[in-house]
Design an enzyme around this catalytic site. Structure first.
Site, PDB file in Angstrom:
ATOM      1  N   HIS A 276       0.831  -1.203   0.000  1.00 27.17           N
ATOM      2  CA  HIS A 276       0.000   0.000   0.000  1.00 27.17           C
ATOM      3  C   HIS A 276       0.876   1.268   0.000  1.00 27.17           C
ATOM      4  O   HIS A 276       1.975   1.242  -0.509  1.00 27.17           O
ATOM      5  CB  HIS A 276      -0.995  -0.047   1.154  1.00 27.17           C
ATOM      6  CG  HIS A 276      -1.804  -1.304   1.151  1.00 27.17           C
ATOM      7  ND1 HIS A 276      -2.886  -1.512   0.316  1.00 27.17           N
ATOM      8  CD2 HIS A 276      -1.662  -2.467   1.849  1.00 27.17           C
ATOM      9  CE1 HIS A 276      -3.385  -2.717   0.507  1.00 27.17           C
ATOM     10  NE2 HIS A 276      -2.660  -3.335   1.427  1.00 27.17           N
TER      11      HIS A 276
ATOM     12  N   GLU B 279      -2.343  -0.012   8.083  1.00 25.99           N
ATOM     13  CA  GLU B 279      -1.522  -1.050   7.451  1.00 25.99           C
ATOM     14  C   GLU B 279      -0.309  -0.478   6.728  1.00 25.99           C
ATOM     15  O   GLU B 279       0.805  -0.996   6.858  1.00 25.99           O
ATOM     16  CB  GLU B 279      -2.362  -1.862   6.467  1.00 25.99           C
ATOM     17  CG  GLU B 279      -1.583  -2.960   5.755  1.00 25.99           C
ATOM     18  CD  GLU B 279      -2.426  -3.751   4.773  1.00 25.99           C
ATOM     19  OE1 GLU B 279      -1.885  -4.700   4.175  1.00 25.99           O
ATOM     20  OE2 GLU B 279      -3.622  -3.424   4.602  1.00 25.99           O
TER      21      GLU B 279
ATOM     22  N   HIS C 145       2.537  -6.913   4.545  1.00 25.38           N
ATOM     23  CA  HIS C 145       1.170  -6.405   4.742  1.00 25.38           C
ATOM     24  C   HIS C 145       0.707  -6.687   6.170  1.00 25.38           C
ATOM     25  O   HIS C 145       1.312  -7.471   6.899  1.00 25.38           O
ATOM     26  CB  HIS C 145       0.210  -7.103   3.770  1.00 25.38           C
ATOM     27  CG  HIS C 145       0.411  -6.713   2.347  1.00 25.38           C
ATOM     28  ND1 HIS C 145      -0.398  -5.825   1.690  1.00 25.38           N
ATOM     29  CD2 HIS C 145       1.359  -7.090   1.442  1.00 25.38           C
ATOM     30  CE1 HIS C 145       0.034  -5.661   0.446  1.00 25.38           C
ATOM     31  NE2 HIS C 145       1.103  -6.427   0.274  1.00 25.38           N
TER      32      HIS C 145
ATOM     33  N   GLU D  72       1.206 -11.559   5.802  1.00 25.01           N
ATOM     34  CA  GLU D  72       0.123 -10.811   6.450  1.00 25.01           C
ATOM     35  C   GLU D  72       0.383 -10.835   7.949  1.00 25.01           C
ATOM     36  O   GLU D  72       0.143 -11.825   8.630  1.00 25.01           O
ATOM     37  CB  GLU D  72      -1.232 -11.438   6.121  1.00 25.01           C
ATOM     38  CG  GLU D  72      -1.652 -11.315   4.664  1.00 25.01           C
ATOM     39  CD  GLU D  72      -2.231  -9.949   4.305  1.00 25.01           C
ATOM     40  OE1 GLU D  72      -2.157  -9.023   5.148  1.00 25.01           O
ATOM     41  OE2 GLU D  72      -2.764  -9.808   3.186  1.00 25.01           O
TER      42      GLU D  72
END
Length: 246
Positions: A17, A31, A86, A153
């Site tokens: 991101h 995040e 992430h 993640e």
């Protein structure tokens, strides 16, 4: 006969991101910020502590990059590994999980995921983090990269217990160290040699402490040191290894 020069391994760290794309948010955790922090610190640590490795970043600040910009950079650089960092959301009980491209049958990719996942979870287990397992999914950054690629993640921002963990520096440190250890182990990187001792007759002012922190506190108190100085002893013993001592 001249010995062959060993190829420097290139690792692309992708902080997920960024910029206009914050990723998931919850419980005061965003995040894109966690992803950038972990990616930049892991890259710095890997180069600092190991021989024969060069780290690249898809982004080093809060900027937006398309998915293809990320994989194009890794492919153009001839990176040996791609790691996309992430945080997760919508996971109920929370935890850690890792992904590779669902269509790959590449043994190297599977082996890299095995090592990376295990090293990260080894560091997160003491904090009560749930292992959600190794998974596959149709993810662009794993599908379009030309090298073994894994997406991690790292806990769930919308799960209160996980978000609380992500606010603790020691948990972020565990995530960083796990990523670094996994990459180093998979690539079989050698730790950089310790600093050479001083020449004979010279005095080395940096080195392992010969006293315990409690002994140091007792000595400081005996010299009527201010209470604030005595209280800083614990912090000094914690930070000393990174600042020149062991």
């Amino acid at each position: 006969m001249v010995a062959a020069i060993e190829e420097v391994k290139k690792v692309l760290w992708d902080g997920g991101h960024g910029g206009k794309d914050p990723g998931s948010s919850g419980n005061g955790v965003v995040e894109k910020n966690i992803a950038l922090q972990v990616a930049t610190e892991a890259a710095k640590r890997l180069e600092r502590d190991y021989e024969g490795v060069q780290c690249l970043l898809s982004r080093s600040s809060d900027v937006y990059l398309s998915l293809s910009e990320r994989t194009n950079k890794a492919n153009a650089a001839g990176a040996h590994l791609f790691i996309s960092i992430h945080c997760n959301a919508g996971g109920g009980a929370g935890g850690f999980e890792s992904f590779t491209y669902i269509g790959t049958k590449d043994a190297a990719t599977a082996a890299f995921q095995d090592v990376l996942h295990a090293e990260i979870m080894n560091r997160l287990k003491p904090f009560g983090v749930r292992d959600r397992g190794q998974k596959k999914k149709d993810l662009h950054v794993c599908r379009e990269s030309l090298m073994p690629a894994v997406l991690t993640e790292n806990l769930f921002v919308d799960v209160a217990a996980d978000a609380a963990r992500l606010k603790r520096p020691e948990v972020i440190e565990a995530i960083v160290i796990g990523h670094v250890a996994g990459v180093a182990k998979y690539l079989k990187l050698q730790p950089k040699k310790a600093q050479q001792p001083p020449a004979s007759g010279a005095t080395n002012i940096l080195g392992p402490a010969s006293a315990t922190v409690e002994q140091a506190k007792a000595w400081a108190k005996s010299k009527n040191a201010p209470a604030e100085l005595v209280a800083l002893a614990d912090l000094y013993w914690l930070l000393a290894p990174e600042r020149g001592g062991d």
